[in-house]
Write a protein that holds these residues in place. Sequence first.
Motif, PDB file in Angstrom:
ATOM      1  N   PRO A   1      -6.199  -6.020   4.973  1.00 60.73           N
ATOM      2  CA  PRO A   1      -5.759  -5.004   3.990  1.00 60.73           C
ATOM      3  C   PRO A   1      -6.110  -3.580   4.387  1.00 60.73           C
ATOM      4  N   GLY A   2      -7.242  -3.404   5.083  1.00 62.39           N
ATOM      5  CA  GLY A   2      -7.645  -2.055   5.469  1.00 62.39           C
ATOM      6  C   GLY A   2      -6.649  -1.358   6.363  1.00 62.39           C
ATOM      7  N   MET A   3      -5.871  -2.106   7.129  1.00 62.23           N
ATOM      8  CA  MET A   3      -4.860  -1.516   7.998  1.00 62.23           C
ATOM      9  C   MET A   3      -3.715  -0.904   7.202  1.00 62.23           C
ATOM     10  N   TYR A   4      -3.558  -1.328   5.959  1.00 61.08           N
ATOM     11  CA  TYR A   4      -2.412  -0.896   5.162  1.00 61.08           C
ATOM     12  C   TYR A   4      -2.786   0.073   4.045  1.00 61.08           C
ATOM     13  N   ILE A   5      -4.009  -0.010   3.531  1.00 59.86           N
ATOM     14  CA  ILE A   5      -4.404   0.884   2.441  1.00 59.86           C
ATOM     15  C   ILE A   5      -5.699   1.641   2.746  1.00 59.86           C
ATOM     16  N   GLY A   6      -6.193   1.530   3.960  1.00 59.47           N
ATOM     17  CA  GLY A   6      -7.340   2.336   4.361  1.00 59.47           C
ATOM     18  C   GLY A   6      -8.691   1.721   4.129  1.00 59.47           C
ATOM     19  N   SER A   7      -8.867   0.982   3.037  1.00 59.09           N
ATOM     20  CA  SER A   7     -10.154   0.364   2.740  1.00 59.09           C
ATOM     21  C   SER A   7      -9.977  -0.666   1.627  1.00 59.09           C
ATOM     22  N   THR A   8     -11.012  -1.456   1.421  1.00 60.22           N
ATOM     23  CA  THR A   8     -10.997  -2.395   0.291  1.00 60.22           C
ATOM     24  C   THR A   8     -11.960  -1.915  -0.793  1.00 60.22           C
ATOM     25  N   GLY A   9     -12.248  -0.618  -0.791  1.00 63.66           N
ATOM     26  CA  GLY A   9     -13.059   0.000  -1.830  1.00 63.66           C
ATOM     27  C   GLY A   9     -12.184   0.770  -2.798  1.00 63.66           C
ATOM     28  N   GLU A  10     -12.777   1.732  -3.479  1.00 62.37           N
ATOM     29  CA  GLU A  10     -12.048   2.505  -4.483  1.00 62.37           C
ATOM     30  C   GLU A  10     -10.867   3.253  -3.879  1.00 62.37           C
ATOM     31  N   ARG A  11     -11.055   3.778  -2.682  1.00 60.20           N
ATOM     32  CA  ARG A  11      -9.967   4.491  -2.013  1.00 60.20           C
ATOM     33  C   ARG A  11      -8.738   3.603  -1.845  1.00 60.20           C
ATOM     34  N   GLY A  12      -8.974   2.342  -1.466  1.00 60.02           N
ATOM     35  CA  GLY A  12      -7.870   1.413  -1.303  1.00 60.02           C
ATOM     36  C   GLY A  12      -7.179   1.085  -2.617  1.00 60.02           C
ATOM     37  N   LEU A  13      -7.962   0.979  -3.691  1.00 62.43           N
ATOM     38  CA  LEU A  13      -7.373   0.733  -5.009  1.00 62.43           C
ATOM     39  C   LEU A  13      -6.431   1.864  -5.405  1.00 62.43           C
ATOM     40  N   HIS A  14      -6.862   3.092  -5.166  1.00 57.96           N
ATOM     41  CA  HIS A  14      -6.013   4.236  -5.493  1.00 57.96           C
ATOM     42  C   HIS A  14      -4.760   4.229  -4.629  1.00 57.96           C
ATOM     43  N   GLN A  15      -4.904   3.839  -3.367  1.00 57.99           N
ATOM     44  CA  GLN A  15      -3.745   3.756  -2.492  1.00 57.99           C
ATOM     45  C   GLN A  15      -2.723   2.750  -3.024  1.00 57.99           C
ATOM     46  N   MET A  16      -3.194   1.664  -3.619  1.00 61.26           N
ATOM     47  CA  MET A  16      -2.273   0.687  -4.205  1.00 61.26           C
ATOM     48  C   MET A  16      -1.451   1.322  -5.324  1.00 61.26           C
ATOM     49  N   VAL A  17      -2.090   2.173  -6.112  1.00 58.79           N
ATOM     50  CA  VAL A  17      -1.366   2.886  -7.174  1.00 58.79           C
ATOM     51  C   VAL A  17      -0.311   3.802  -6.558  1.00 58.79           C
TER      52      VAL A  17
END
Length: 388
Positions: A26-42
């Motif tokens: 997942p990090g390759m597509y949204i940057g991280s699996t932390g809060e930053r990645g959650l925001h990227q999903m939005v």
Amino acid sequence: MSDEAITYDASHIQVLTGLEAVRKRPGMYIGSTGERGLHQMVFEVADRAVNEVVTGRAGSVGVTLMADGGVRVADDGPGIPFGAAEDTDGPGLEALLTELSAGAGPRDRHSVIVAPFVGEPAVTNALSSSLTAEVRREGVRWIQEYACGVAIAPPTAAGPATGSGTTITFRPDATLFGATECSFAVLAEYFRELAFLNRGLDITLTDERPPGGTQTARFRFLGGVRDFVVSLRARAETAVYMDVIGFEQEDPRMAGTMEVALRWCGSREERVRSFANCMATPHGGTHEAGLREGVAAALDAYARARGLLTAAEAGLGADRIGEGLTAVVSVRLDRPEFVGATRGKLGNAPVRASVAEAVREHLGAWLEEHPEQAKALIARFLPADALG
């Protein structure tokens, strides 16, 4: 080390296809699996909705952080059909939610880059434990549910629709993320900036999670980047010594348009923000370099014409005029070119000269029309005895 020979052949290669690859890395597509990645999903889902408004197909976007941990993104556009249709541009919604690259449409000056990565709803679908797509189109309300990126059943007609639009509701997969709660403050700041950069964009962020009651913020600004500059100063709580200077201009040399606003405040801090196709460029680039060069050139030319600087004295270079400068430069390009995979720096070479020339022209005209303010401004960058 084992004495056994280490072999590596085709049998050791694991081929991941489609959304399986997204869940595996997942990090390759949204940057991280932390809060930053959650925001990227939005952002991956909001990208399409915002562009519906920017292109005039919808009137508003609503993003809701739900009490049960889900996120809902809704627009009031015509509603995207699940399958391909002759009267729609691009793929249907089902393809957008299940196929990588289906959401990566053309990114010219008329589109907004919301997602710093690709802008693929399919990525959000893959990383969600559940996702529900609702389309209200031609009087019918259609529903389809997904789990971990896979459709549970075909789209189902769920009765008559009131109005039209598309709503995506998803729940980040807790097995992939350390935490699954988005930050209202972070999302609010991001959507606020997006509204500044798109004059008239109407976007609402709602948080249903607080125990004390729902929190809602609506963002819509008619002044564009002028309002953006004013807001930067307001939050810094500094005195203002001049009005905002702002302009919009198209330049075919850079195959795009620019919108610039600036002024100087009493603070010694420099606050310069730059954007390309509405995406922040924190590492600057050619548009930001052009802004600084144009400002320095205009001030230097005015100071020399008024005898405030002699031919022998050093000019007011870009390193001297930043004190107290508050500015926003936003360019929209048909073919934006970024330096690096994270798109943090703009690289289009023609943009530098185009922005520098336009800033010099507009700021120079303002200086001529406001001689008292111009003299006081330039005095900030000269020795105390330079003005006589």
